[in-house]
Design an enzyme around this catalytic site. Structure first.
Site, PDB file in Angstrom:
ATOM      1  N   GLU A 192     -24.645 -13.759  26.894  1.00 35.79           N
ATOM      2  CA  GLU A 192     -23.916 -12.483  26.409  1.00 35.79           C
ATOM      3  C   GLU A 192     -24.373 -11.515  27.049  1.00 35.79           C
ATOM      4  OE1 GLU A 192     -22.035 -11.252  23.522  1.00 35.79           O
ATOM      5  OE2 GLU A 192     -22.849  -9.362  24.324  1.00 35.79           O
ATOM      6  N   ASP A 222     -15.429 -17.056  24.046  1.00 33.10           N
ATOM      7  CA  ASP A 222     -14.893 -15.912  23.205  1.00 33.10           C
ATOM      8  C   ASP A 222     -14.894 -14.645  23.937  1.00 33.10           C
ATOM      9  OD1 ASP A 222     -13.788 -14.541  21.124  1.00 33.10           O
ATOM     10  OD2 ASP A 222     -15.551 -14.663  19.696  1.00 33.10           O
ATOM     11  N   CYS A 244      -8.831 -12.935  21.480  1.00 30.39           N
ATOM     12  CA  CYS A 244      -7.988 -11.597  20.834  1.00 30.39           C
ATOM     13  C   CYS A 244      -6.918 -11.093  21.708  1.00 30.39           C
ATOM     14  CB  CYS A 244      -9.046 -10.510  20.659  1.00 30.39           C
ATOM     15  SG  CYS A 244     -10.153  -9.896  22.014  1.00 30.39           S
ATOM     16  N   CYS A 273       0.555   6.112   7.419  1.00 30.40           N
ATOM     17  CA  CYS A 273      -0.670   5.433   7.798  1.00 30.40           C
ATOM     18  C   CYS A 273      -0.541   4.769   9.097  1.00 30.40           C
ATOM     19  CB  CYS A 273      -1.581   4.807   6.576  1.00 30.40           C
ATOM     20  SG  CYS A 273      -3.212   4.033   7.356  1.00 30.40           S
ATOM     21  N   PHE A 275     -20.293 -15.293  26.006  1.00 33.27           N
ATOM     22  CA  PHE A 275     -19.982 -14.107  25.056  1.00 33.27           C
ATOM     23  C   PHE A 275     -20.155 -14.422  23.656  1.00 33.27           C
ATOM     24  CE2 PHE A 275     -17.140 -14.393  28.746  1.00 33.27           C
ATOM     25  CZ  PHE A 275     -17.037 -13.378  29.178  1.00 33.27           C
ATOM     26  N   CYS A 315      -6.568   1.679  -0.167  1.00 30.03           N
ATOM     27  CA  CYS A 315      -6.386   1.057   1.006  1.00 30.03           C
ATOM     28  C   CYS A 315      -6.479  -0.429   0.732  1.00 30.03           C
ATOM     29  CB  CYS A 315      -7.127   1.610   2.255  1.00 30.03           C
ATOM     30  SG  CYS A 315      -6.970   0.227   3.701  1.00 30.03           S
ATOM     31  N   CYS A 333       1.016  -1.244  -0.018  1.00 29.34           N
ATOM     32  CA  CYS A 333      -0.068   0.077   0.044  1.00 29.34           C
ATOM     33  C   CYS A 333       0.940   1.204   0.120  1.00 29.34           C
ATOM     34  CB  CYS A 333      -0.914  -0.033   1.389  1.00 29.34           C
ATOM     35  SG  CYS A 333      -1.887   1.633   1.293  1.00 29.34           S
ATOM     36  N   CYS A 378      -1.535   0.256   9.501  1.00 24.12           N
ATOM     37  CA  CYS A 378      -0.570  -1.130   9.391  1.00 24.12           C
ATOM     38  C   CYS A 378       0.692  -0.699   9.818  1.00 24.12           C
ATOM     39  CB  CYS A 378      -0.605  -1.351   7.963  1.00 24.12           C
ATOM     40  SG  CYS A 378      -2.044  -2.008   7.051  1.00 24.12           S
TER      41      CYS A 378
END
Ligand code: SAM
Length: 416
Positions: free
Chosen positions: A299, A347, A373, A75, A279, A152, A69, A78
């Site tokens: 949740e 999760d 995550c 930017c 979740f 992008c 890119c 990334c």
């Protein structure tokens, strides 16, 4: 509700003069010298000189590639486009291994699933007014400045194509001082736009925004928390079901990443007949798993469960899905409530799920599929399970935030 975002990249240190050798890349994606100087866009083994406008590469690494890119240098979206796919995959796998070692855990990273370029179906862009009009893009590296990103390489082309329309909307939603957050999500019916703004929704805006939404081909336009235009329900396919998520709801960032996580979860709980999905969000895992098992989806956000429930009721041939709105940090499901399930899916958000994991750890539930995550909170929670008699399976790293320092993963725990 906000999408989970990669950690902010720290500012590089003021540049010392002369050549330096890069020893490693930190988990934020910054090169580090033996003296601890942090340098952006470099790779281990590279010799570089440090200049005010960034490092100059004297000896490049064989893993160095031309950034795909043209905005990469400026930017902040990334951090790792200068590295080969193989390097990035191994770097992310190593972030997971390091987090496990910090908890004295042995764990095998079996594979890394990297989403293709141009595949992010959901992103938060920033919009700002300028003297001449409006700017829409990502923040520049370690800065509040918004830079435009036409072409992008992260986003689905359908989302990049929307940028001119978003600029028009930013003229209304942002100011020269105050930025508007523009979260765009691709849906079956077209982009779903959620505008995060302090500007009041005037009568004039109420009248003009639906026309702007129609011209831009939006499925839905949400201003702050109010749906101003819904031209088509912004459907998301989840297994056999179709779900209309509430404004701002969490969704996995790419279809590829979602499929990779779902495969791990499916394999982990194969054969289970009663599954609790903790979740559960809008049903990313619950609804596909309901093809084979009864599901109890838990949740914190009731509107997400309402969307899941509507999706389930509208789909043919699924087993029973029940929902429960519950704060799993304060009121985790307890071992006696978990006893009726033969598998759990969990999760949690970035903070992990310590309280719920402690309850799972002393339950007799035979299998737990865990998605995370955050390698750090995952390793902390995994240690609790392992200490209480669960074996951790091979880990799949899922890289749906391509070229960023963000790492996601999935694995299975089985009761010894
Ligand atoms: C990483 S998302 C996963 C959602 C879903 N599994 C998916 O893949 O789309 C985490 C979910 O946890 C929910 N959540 C956050 N804090 C919570 C809490 N304290 N109790 C229950 N749910 C919570 C969020 O609303 C979000 O839907």
């Amino acid at each position: 509700m906000t999408e989970t975002l990669p950690p902010k990249t720290p500012q590089p240190d003021p540049a010392p003069k002369g050549e330096v050798t890069i020893e490693a890349v930190t988990h934020h994606g910054m090169g580090r010298t033996a003296e601890g100087t942090l340098v952006p866009r470099v790779l281990p083994g590279e010799v570089v000189t440090l200049a005010a406008d960034g490092p100059k590469i004297v000896t490049p690494s064989p893993e160095r590639v031309a950034p795909p890119c043209r905005h990469f240098k400026a930017c902040g979206g990334c951090a790792m486009q200068h590295a080969s796919d193989g390097f990035v995959a191994e770097w992310k796998a190593d972030i997971v291994r390091t987090a496990l070692r910090a908890q004295a855990l042995d764990g095998e990273v079996a594979r890394v699933e990297t989403s293709p370029a141009d595949s992010r179906r959901r992103a938060r862009l920033a919009g700002r007014r300028t003297k001449k009009g409006a700017l829409v893009g990502f923040h520049a590296r370690a800065s509040d400045t918004v830079i435009e990103v036409p072409g992008c390489r992260l986003l689905l082309p359908a989302l990049t194509a929307l940028i001119p329309a978003l600029e028009r909307i930013a003229m209304l939603a942002a100011s020269r001082k105050g930025e508007a957050g523009l979260t765009v999500t691709d849906s079956e019916a077209g982009p779903d736009l959620h505008i995060d703004t302090d500007k009041p929704l005037t009568e004039e805006l109420r009248l003009s925004l639906p026309e702007i939404a129609r011209e831009a081909g939006l499925a839905r336009l949400v201003w702050a928390d109010e749906i101003v235009a819904e031209l088509e329900p912004p459907m998301q396919r989840m297994g056999r079901a179709r779900v209309v998520p509430p404004p701002g709801a969490f969704l996995q960032a790419t279809a590829h990443g979602e499929a990779a996580l779902l495969k791990c979860v499916r394999d982990a709980v194969a054969g289970a007949e009663r599954i609790v999905d903790l979740f559960a969000g809008c049903g990313t895992f619950s609804l596909p798993l309901a093809e084979r098992a009864e599901i109890h989806a838990v949740e914190g956000a009731a509107p997400m469960l309402a969307a899941l429930d509507r999706g389930w009721r509208g789909a043919a041939g699924l087993k029973r899905v029940t929902t429960e709105a519950r704060d799993l940090f304060r009121r985790p499901l307890l071992p006696d409530e978990l006893a009726r399930f033969d598998a759990a899916v969990i999760d949690p958000p970035r903070a992990g799920a310590q309280a719920q994991i402690e309850a799972l750890a002393v339950s007799q539930i035979p299998v737990i599929a865990m998605v995370s995550c955050s390698p750090a909170s995952f390793a902390r929670d995994a240690k609790i399970l392992v200490e209480q008699g669960y074996d951790m399976g091979p880990i799949t790293v899922v890289d749906q935030f391509r070229w960023s320092p963000h790492v996601e993963l999935a694995t299975r725990f089985t009761r010894r």
